[in-house]
Motif scaffolding. Sequence first.
Motif, mmCIF file in Angstrom:
data_model
loop_
_atom_site.group_PDB
_atom_site.id
_atom_site.type_symbol
_atom_site.label_atom_id
_atom_site.label_comp_id
_atom_site.label_asym_id
_atom_site.label_seq_id
_atom_site.Cartn_x
_atom_site.Cartn_y
_atom_site.Cartn_z
ATOM 1 N N MET A 44 -8.167 -15.772 -4.828
ATOM 2 C CA MET A 44 -7.204 -16.035 -5.893
ATOM 3 C C MET A 44 -7.384 -15.035 -7.033
ATOM 4 N N ALA A 45 -8.632 -14.789 -7.405
ATOM 5 C CA ALA A 45 -8.918 -13.856 -8.490
ATOM 6 C C ALA A 45 -8.534 -12.431 -8.107
ATOM 7 N N GLU A 46 -8.846 -12.036 -6.870
ATOM 8 C CA GLU A 46 -8.486 -10.685 -6.410
ATOM 9 C C GLU A 46 -6.975 -10.498 -6.406
ATOM 10 N N THR A 47 -6.247 -11.494 -5.936
ATOM 11 C CA THR A 47 -4.793 -11.417 -5.886
ATOM 12 C C THR A 47 -4.209 -11.325 -7.285
ATOM 13 N N ALA A 48 -4.729 -12.127 -8.212
ATOM 14 C CA ALA A 48 -4.250 -12.088 -9.594
ATOM 15 C C ALA A 48 -4.559 -10.742 -10.243
ATOM 16 N N ALA A 49 -5.749 -10.198 -9.984
ATOM 17 C CA ALA A 49 -6.117 -8.902 -10.568
ATOM 18 C C ALA A 49 -5.216 -7.792 -10.044
ATOM 19 N N ARG A 50 -4.929 -7.812 -8.729
ATOM 20 C CA ARG A 50 -4.018 -6.791 -8.178
ATOM 21 C C ARG A 50 -2.640 -6.883 -8.818
ATOM 22 N N LEU A 51 -2.161 -8.109 -9.004
ATOM 23 C CA LEU A 51 -0.850 -8.314 -9.612
ATOM 24 C C LEU A 51 -0.829 -7.769 -11.038
ATOM 25 N N VAL A 52 -1.861 -8.080 -11.817
ATOM 26 C CA VAL A 52 -1.932 -7.597 -13.197
ATOM 27 C C VAL A 52 -1.997 -6.079 -13.235
ATOM 28 N N LEU A 53 -2.815 -5.476 -12.369
ATOM 29 C CA LEU A 53 -2.923 -4.017 -12.343
ATOM 30 C C LEU A 53 -1.598 -3.374 -11.942
ATOM 31 N N ASP A 54 -0.930 -3.933 -10.942
ATOM 32 C CA ASP A 54 0.374 -3.405 -10.536
ATOM 33 C C ASP A 54 1.382 -3.513 -11.672
ATOM 34 N N LEU A 55 1.415 -4.651 -12.344
ATOM 35 C CA LEU A 55 2.337 -4.818 -13.475
ATOM 36 C C LEU A 55 2.023 -3.816 -14.581
ATOM 37 N N GLY A 56 0.736 -3.582 -14.810
ATOM 38 C CA GLY A 56 0.328 -2.607 -15.822
ATOM 39 C C GLY A 56 0.769 -1.198 -15.478
ATOM 40 N N ARG A 57 0.917 -0.908 -14.192
ATOM 41 C CA ARG A 57 1.387 0.412 -13.740
ATOM 42 C C ARG A 57 2.906 0.471 -13.662
ATOM 43 N N GLY A 58 3.550 -0.635 -14.037
ATOM 44 C CA GLY A 58 5.013 -0.660 -14.006
ATOM 45 C C GLY A 58 5.606 -1.032 -12.666
ATOM 46 N N LYS A 59 4.790 -1.421 -11.706
ATOM 47 C CA LYS A 59 5.295 -1.836 -10.398
ATOM 48 C C LYS A 59 5.770 -3.276 -10.451
ATOM 49 N N GLN A 60 6.915 -3.523 -9.865
ATOM 50 C CA GLN A 60 7.411 -4.882 -9.746
ATOM 51 C C GLN A 60 6.704 -5.567 -8.574
ATOM 52 N N PRO A 61 6.322 -6.816 -8.736
ATOM 53 C CA PRO A 61 5.664 -7.506 -7.626
ATOM 54 C C PRO A 61 6.629 -7.718 -6.460
ATOM 55 N N ALA A 62 6.117 -7.626 -5.248
ATOM 56 C CA ALA A 62 6.939 -7.838 -4.059
ATOM 57 C C ALA A 62 7.394 -9.288 -3.985
ATOM 58 N N THR A 63 6.579 -10.169 -4.529
ATOM 59 C CA THR A 63 6.893 -11.590 -4.522
ATOM 60 C C THR A 63 6.299 -12.234 -5.767
ATOM 61 N N THR A 64 6.874 -13.337 -6.174
ATOM 62 C CA THR A 64 6.324 -14.061 -7.324
ATOM 63 C C THR A 64 5.522 -15.275 -6.867
ATOM 64 N N ARG A 65 5.419 -15.450 -5.563
ATOM 65 C CA ARG A 65 4.669 -16.589 -5.017
ATOM 66 C C ARG A 65 3.666 -16.082 -3.979
ATOM 67 N N VAL A 66 2.446 -16.575 -4.081
ATOM 68 C CA VAL A 66 1.403 -16.231 -3.125
ATOM 69 C C VAL A 66 0.814 -17.532 -2.607
ATOM 70 N N ASP A 67 0.793 -17.705 -1.296
ATOM 71 C CA ASP A 67 0.194 -18.883 -0.682
ATOM 72 C C ASP A 67 -1.149 -18.505 -0.069
#
Length: 84
Positions: A44-67
């Motif tokens: 969960m922490a790794e997934t959240a960190a990747r999302l934050v880093l991608d957002l910081g680089r201006g990348k849009q997330p592929a999805t807003t939900r992670v199961d």
Amino acid sequence: MYEAARELGLRIPQDLSVVGFDDLPVTRWIGPPLTTVRQPLIEMAETAARLVLDLGRGKQPATTRVDLATSLVVRSSTAPPAAR
């Protein structure tokens, strides 16, 4: 929950099965050890960190939900219903 059950004269797991959530370390030490649902906290922490880093680089997330899968850790606080 354990104390409330004891105050009512209920025995765990003979009279009442109890299941917790998050698999905190204390769940192994209470009497009886608590059956619990374990979450993949590191994943969960790794997934959240990747999302934050991608957002910081201006990348849009592929999805807003992670199961992510959870697991049931069976300990001594649960038992099948008593036969009648």
